[in-house]
Write an enzyme that holds these catalytic residues in place. Structure first.
Site: not given
Length: 350
Positions: A92, A338
């Site tokens: 990704e 994150c």
């Protein structure tokens, strides 16, 4: 005619053109088509003779890209794209768009990760494979060919960047003036503390930004959270970072994920401050406090710290005159923040 396996497709292109006895300017025509006119399909590079275009397609495939988009997910300021890479694996990459018009990109260096940080979705997958230099840079090229501006780039996606030595080939491509032509200061490499390759960054790419994922100032606890600490202990990493600052004059960023009831106490903040102040250049460390983002594969016993704890931690660091920020949250609702990238893989049992 299959060409030798050079480190990047751009090197292979040069070799291929030379083997065909093409004039040297053909390579420039191809790179200008890609990086000036944003043309990714060889059959649309009409500055090239038709026969050469056909030869390029036969050798490299119809597109300059070595990654294939599978799924794109968008929220207000974030686009996450799932890309297929060699071996039928997936990674990704994330695009973040800021209100001022700035575009920032977070790209992956590995499919999964073998370092086993206990709070990270990517680490829950295990390591599937290292990405090639092309697969790393093509995450950016995918967005660039769609018209986006590559204002800043961070190797903070799936994987530990400095555990994949091919990153150095990728970085050379990104700063190559005939290719991406990015300023080194617009590129950030994140690491959990792979000492030999931090030292290589210091010597080979001194102007690039370096982020160290610390997450606990205590050796034993950091080893529990991040097993890599047993191989490259925190004390040794901090010494190497201090040497990096000494040789480059560049600041080092400290990433610190705030885990509720685990590493978010005042005691942790004070110990972090002590570690930084004990170094030669404490003013050149910048602490980034990061809210924890749980997702698929991360243990249920980890949670996001409460706001009061976050603000107290921030004040302790700031009162020591150490630069500190609380990182803005982007893309949490689409698992693009994150620690949330997992390439739609199922987590391994820990």
């Amino acid at each position: 005619m299959k060409v030798v396996n050079h480190a990047t497709k751009y090197e292979r292109l040069k070799h291929f053109l030379n083997a065909l006895n093409e004039p040297t300017y053909r390579y420039k025509q191809i790179t200008e088509a890609i990086f000036k006119h944003r043309i990714g399909a060889f059959n649309k590079m009409t500055t090239l003779p038709k026969a050469l275009r056909e030869s390029l397609i036969n050798e490299f495939g119809p597109s300059i890209l070595t990654v294939e988009p599978v799924l794109e997910t968008t929220s207000q300021q974030v686009t996450k794209v799932l890309l297929k890479v060699a071996g039928n694996n997936q990674v990704e990459a994330v695009r973040m768009h800021y209100e001022a018009g700035w575009e920032s990109f977070c790209i992956s260096s590995q499919c999964g990760c073998g370092l086993g940080c206990t709070f990270c979705s990517t680490g829950a997958i295990g390591l599937k494979q290292n990405l090639s230099a092309d697969e790393m840079t093509d995450q950016l090229l995918y967005f660039y060919l769609k018209g986006h501006s590559l204002d800043s780039v961070s190797f903070m996606g799936m994987g530990e960047a400095l555990a994949n030595v091919r990153i150095f080939d990728a970085l050379n491509v990104l700063v190559d003036r005939q290719l991406f032509a990015l300023s080194p200061r617009r590129i950030t490499v994140s690491t959990v503390g792979i000492i030999p390759n931090i030292q290589r960054m210091t010597s080979s790419f001194p102007q690039m930004n370096l982020t160290f994922s610390l997450h606990s100032p205590f050796h034993d606890q950091r080893s529990e959270l991040m097993p890599i600490n047993n191989k490259y202990p925190l004390d040794q990493v901090m010494n190497v970072l201090d040497q990096h600052i000494h040789e480059t004059g560049r600041k080092v960023y400290i990433a610190y994920v705030m885990l509720r009831g685990v590493n978010d106490s005042e005691k942790h903040a004070e110990a972090l401050v002590k570690r930084i102040l004990n170094n030669r250049y404490p003013h050149l460390y910048h602490v980034n406090l990061i809210r924890y983002n749980p997702t698929v594969g991360t243990p249920e016993n980890y949670g996001q710290t409460i706001e009061e704890k976050l603000q107290t931690f921030y004040r302790v660091v700031k009162s020591a005159r150490i630069p500190v920020t609380i990182r803005s949250q982007f893309g949490r609702e689409i698992d693009a923040a994150c620690g949330q990238l997992y390439g739609q893989y199922q987590a391994k049992k820990r």
